[in-house]
Each structure stands twice: as C-alpha cells, then as structure tokens.
Scaffold this motif. Structure first.
Motif, short mmCIF file in Angstrom:
data_model
loop_
_atom_site.label_atom_id
_atom_site.label_comp_id
_atom_site.label_asym_id
_atom_site.label_seq_id
_atom_site.Cartn_x
_atom_site.Cartn_y
_atom_site.Cartn_z
N GLU A 158 -37.55 50.72 16.66
CA GLU A 158 -37.54 49.66 17.60
C GLU A 158 -36.17 48.77 17.61
O GLU A 158 -35.50 48.51 18.20
N SER A 216 -33.45 50.99 19.10
CA SER A 216 -33.67 50.97 20.70
C SER A 216 -32.85 49.67 21.20
O SER A 216 -32.25 49.61 22.11
N GLN A 217 -33.09 48.63 20.46
CA GLN A 217 -32.53 47.25 20.85
C GLN A 217 -31.16 47.24 20.57
O GLN A 217 -30.18 46.72 21.43
N LEU A 220 -41.25 54.31 21.65
CA LEU A 220 -40.26 54.19 20.67
C LEU A 220 -39.25 55.11 20.82
O LEU A 220 -38.13 54.91 20.53
N SER A 223 -35.08 55.12 21.74
CA SER A 223 -34.23 55.31 20.83
C SER A 223 -33.62 56.73 20.70
O SER A 223 -32.74 56.93 19.77
N LEU A 259 -42.36 45.11 14.64
CA LEU A 259 -41.51 45.21 15.79
C LEU A 259 -40.71 43.85 16.11
O LEU A 259 -39.47 43.88 16.27
N ARG A 309 -36.57 43.21 16.10
CA ARG A 309 -35.69 42.78 16.93
C ARG A 309 -35.00 41.57 16.43
O ARG A 309 -33.78 41.44 16.74
#
Ligand SMILES: Cc1cc2nc3c(=O)[nH]c(=O)nc-3n(C[C@H](O)[C@H](O)[C@H](O)COP(=O)(O)OP(=O)(O)OC[C@H]3O[C@@H](n4cnc5c(N)ncnc54)[C@H](O)[C@@H]3O)c2cc1C
Ligand code: SF4
Ligand code: SF4
Ligand code: SF4
Lengths: 113, 339
Positions: free
Chosen positions: B16, B19-20, B61, B65, B321, B325
């Motif tokens: 996660e 990905s962010q 996810l 990513s 998660l 973030r």
C-alpha cells in the motif's frame, strides 16, 4: 405463625461499603501479584483438589477482596500446596507462595475456623 | 530526480505504501525476503469484518504497486548511516543510497507447539488459526476429517497474554478471527457443536460485536469463559479439553474432533534484526518502538526512518493500510518541506 414458610436468611450480597480492606492491603505489600489475577481459571482447572473440594486460588483471591474471608478459608483448607497452579498461571503469579502468605497474614483466629 | 524510498517488507503495509508513493511520483523499492508479496494476508481466505476475499485485496494492491522496483527473496545485508542518508546493502549484492526507509516487516505468528499442553504437533486433531485459513483456501488438510465433525473447539489467547510464553500483549485480532472461523466452520458442519474458550472477548472493531451476536443467535456457538489448561487424547482418537468454566465456577471438560488454537501475533525476529542494524529501539513487547504511541506511531526516533503496519504491534488490515498511507504522507511532507 408464618403461613408462607418464609424465614429470614442473611443476605449473601456483597456490600463493598462494608469491606475491610486492611488485611488485603497488607497482603499486597508482601505479595504485590495478588491483584494481578485475570480470573482465567487455569489454576482451578489444574488443581488436583479443585474437582472434589472446590478449591480455587482464583476464587480465594476474589473472596478476600469482596470481604468473604470465611468462604476463602473454608476453601483454602483443601489446598495441598502442590504448586501445580503456579506452573500454569499465565500472569506468572506465584500462587503457592501467595497461599502461604495469606495463611500467615490473615490471623490464626480465622485461619483455624 | 525522483526521490528513492526503500520499503523493507512486501506485506500489505509495504504494498500500500509503494502504491501511494508511486501516485505521488516517487520511486519506491520493495525489499521482500520471501518469494512472494502480500505477507500473512496471502495465506488468509476471507477477511473480517466484511468477508472480503483476501486474494481480491492482494491482487488490487499488487496491481497498484507493480511499477515499484521489487526484489523478492532478498534480505538486507547491512545498513549504515551516511551524512544525511543511508547506505543499504542487499543480499543480492545491490547497494542503494536513500534518505528514506519505511520499515513494514510485520509480525510473526506465535509457534503454537511451544505451548506443549495444547498438543500442537502431537495430536492430529489440533490445528492453528493459520492452518484453518489454509484449509479454507485449498481444502487440503489431513487433520480435518470431513466425515466426522461432531464437536469443534477454539482456544483463544494462545501465546498471547501469557507470561510463560513471554508475550504479555493481547494480539487483538484473534477474538474476532475465532468467531469468524467458528461461524465459517458451523456453515460447513451445521451439526457440529462449536465451543470458544475465552478469557475476555475483545471485539473492539467496527461490526465485531455484530459477529458475536450472530455467532450466538444464528449459529449457536457456545462461549465458555475459561482458559484451556490441558489437552489430551482418548482411545478413539478424539481430544479432551479441560478448563475451568469460570462463570459457573466449576471444572469443565469436553470431547472434540477438532481443536483450533488461536496463535497470537508476536514480534518478528527479522524486524528486530533489521532494526538492530540501525540501533532502533525495541519496545517492551518486542515490537519496534515508535516515537510515541499516540501522535507519532509511524515515526522512529531516527531521521528518515518510518514504520507502518504490524511491525509496531498487532493490527488489523484496515489499520495497517491506514498506517501505510499515513507514513507515506509523512515522508511526502518531509520531502516537500525540504524543497
Ligand atoms: C490468523 C489471522 C487472521 C487474520 N485475519 C484478518 C482479517 O480477516 N481481517 C483483518 O483486518 N486482519 C486480519 N489479520 C491481521 C493481518 O494479518 C495483519 O493486519 C497484516 O498481515 C499486517 O500486514 P503487514 O504488512 O504489517 O505485515 P505482514 O503481513 O507480516 O507482512 C510483512 C512482510 O515483510 C516481510 N519481511 C519481514 N521481515 C523482513 C526483512 N527483514 N526483510 C525483508 N522482508 C521482510 C515478510 O516476509 C512479509 O512479507 C489476521 C491475522 C491473523 C494472525
Ligand atoms: S497448590 Fe493448592 S491450589 Fe495450587 S494446585 Fe496445588 S492444591 Fe491446588
Ligand atoms: S491462573 Fe493465575 S491469572 Fe489465572 S485465575 Fe489463576 S491466579 Fe488468576
Ligand atoms: S484478541 Fe482475544 S484471543 Fe487474541 S489475545 Fe486478545 S483476548 Fe486473546
């Protein structure tokens, strides 16, 4: 004559306003672990005296804190000091030592009832 | 130049975060010691509280990513501090210089065979919560005999809240997991009696209490307040469980076809080792120690090193998660602030 057959029996309720905490506090000074019990029941489940006599260090600790010393002593007479409860306690309480300290601190008068 | 961020651990927290970070235009590098991504969640079947398939979450996810630089089967060989950055040597010989490290090394499942009195690895009828999730996934476990399932038990707090197992913390997710799994087994074996042996039921999360009510009302799960003291086997090959029913104040025993141990979440020695390379502090519960547990859970005391997920303590998926973030946002703010 009491037609309904009622009689007055003493209340079994716990009255926290009347509990004398002095001796339990004295016990805690030598056995600080006395208040760490989380009532999981491992000690009673393992205790060889429990199934027959109802001995339970869990209940003893609770009763001492609820002002029911007599019930606690009646139960404790069945303990054989084998120490199995100490082996299983997940809170790491030395229950066997605790039982000895209870006997010492709560004076003989009550202990021998 | 795009800022490089090294993420140690490719579980859901690491994925996660990657990905962010990608969305914000950075270059995340994931270092994962095992041969697959997803960490523990890759072994689970359906996730409480919505019964989301774990595979759906993972595919999403992994998809989001995928542009990160990912090293599987790779460990950290060494880390050392340069002036305002870190030099990381990987086991594959690659070295990376970075100003930002995000540690997402997760937890380890308590080894249930250490609680010898529960008979894991000794009796065939004793399995763990993780084994059961496996079985939900692939239906393949010799210990679960489909034809004969009259009584099933769950033992809460295995290796948690236990000084003898040297873990005093509550693992947080296993009460709800036990109830979830009890319901799932009752659906498969409607005639079986199912027992949960608990000390306290800790159902803190959104919808968790609903699971409890549903288990009582719709599935007839029996809840017994007492910690299991010992497990033995009878001549018919069933297991006998003993405890004190602390509410009845009486010893209790029950004969079972299957016993599921709720192994707890404990600190991951790989986390500790990695943290040791940078002299990062370890908390009294063995997990990594955040700067503080209220305001700065995702910060370490060292500049540029952050945490997310179960490496700092037991957490649910949504909590993990959210922390990922939050750690990314902290890193982002730090980078922006310096520009
Ligand atoms: C039986 C069980 C069932 C659960 N079910 C649910 C559920 O239904 N719903 C829910 O919300 N939560 C559930 N959880 C909680 C969930 O598993 C965790 O929240 C989640 O796994 C935490 O993710 P993570 O990425 O922090 O850690 P992990 O999943 O532990 O991932 C860590 C990753 O880091 C890697 N790693 C570790 N050390 C290193 C190192 N030194 N170098 C490189 N890589 C490393 C590991 O290989 C792993 O891939 C459950 C937990 C248990 C025990
Ligand atoms: S020491 Fe006493 S209370 Fe403890 S297990 Fe033995 S008999 Fe029971
Ligand atoms: S085993 Fe220890 S914690 Fe559990 S009830 Fe007995 S004394 Fe209390
Ligand atoms: S969540 Fe429940 S089963 Fe897990 S350690 Fe905490 S009290 Fe025990």
């Amino acid at each position: 004559m009491n037609v309904f057959g009622f009689k007055i029996s003493p209340s079994s309720a716990i009255d926290m306003d009347k509990v004398d905490r002095a001796r339990f506090e004295e016990l805690c000074r030598v056995e600080p672990d006395a208040v760490r019990c989380m009532a999981c029941g491992s000690c009673s489940a393992t205790c060889p005296a429990s199934a027959f006599s109802g001995m339970s260090i869990r209940k003893v600790l609770l009763m001492l804190q609820r002002g029911k010393e007599k019930d606690a002593f009646r139960m404790m007479r069945n303990c054989m000091l084998c120490g199995k409860c100490t082996m299983v306690c997940p809170r790491g309480i030395n229950t066997r030592h605790l039982i000895l300290s209870i006997c010492r601190i709560y004076d003989d008068k009550e202990g021998k009832q | 130049m795009k800022e490089i961020i090294v993420i140690i651990g490719g579980g859901i927290a690491g994925l996660e975060a990657a990905s962010q970070l990608l969305k914000l235009g950075y270059s995340p590098i994931i270092v994962e010691k095992s041969d697959h991504l997803g960490g523990h969640v890759s072994r689970w079947n359906k996730l409480f509280p919505d019964m989301t398939p774990a595979q759906d979450l993972l595919s999403e996810l992994i998809m989001s990513s995928k542009d990160a630089n990912i090293f599987l089967n790779t460990a950290i060989s060494s880390m050392n501090r340069l002036k305002d950055s870190y030099n990381i040597m990987l086991s594959n010989g690659i070295s990376i210089i970075t100003k930002y490290i995000l540690i997402t090394t997760g937890f380890r499942l308590f080894d249930a065979s250490k609680k010898e009195e529960y008979g894991y690895g000794v009796y065939d009828q004793v399995i763990t919560n993780a084994d059961l999730e496996h079985w939900f996934n692939n239906g393949n476990d010799g210990r679960i005999d489909n034809s004969q399932m009259n009584a099933i038990g769950f033992v809460h707090c295995v290796g948690s809240r236990d000084e003898k197992a040297r873990n005093t913390q509550c693992s947080k997710v296993c009460c709800i997991t036990a109830i979830k799994q009890a319901i799932e087994l009752k659906e498969r074996f409607p005639d079986a009696q199912i027992y949960c042996f608990y000390m306290d039921l800790r159902l803190f999360g959104k919808k968790f209490e609903d699971f409890y009510i549903k288990a009582q009302k719709d599935f007839g799960i029996h809840f017994i307040r007492g910690r299991v003291s010992e497990v033995s086997e009878n001549i018919e090959g069933k297991v006998i469980v003993k405890a004190e029913d602390t509410l009845a104040g009486k010893p209790i025993k029950v004969t079972l076809d299957l016993l599921v141990l709720m192994s707890g979440m404990v600190c991951n020695p790989d986390s500790t080792r990695t943290a040791g390379m940078m002299a990062l502090p370890i908390d009294s519960d063995g997990f990594l120690k955040s700067s503080d547990n209220v305001f700065h859970i995702t910060s370490s005391p060292k500049q540029g090193i952050y945490y997310a997920g179960a490496c700092t303590g037991p957490k649910t998926v949504p909590e993990t998660l959210a922390e990922a973030r939050s750690a990314v946002l902290e890193i982002h703010s730090h980078i922006i602030g310096k520009e």
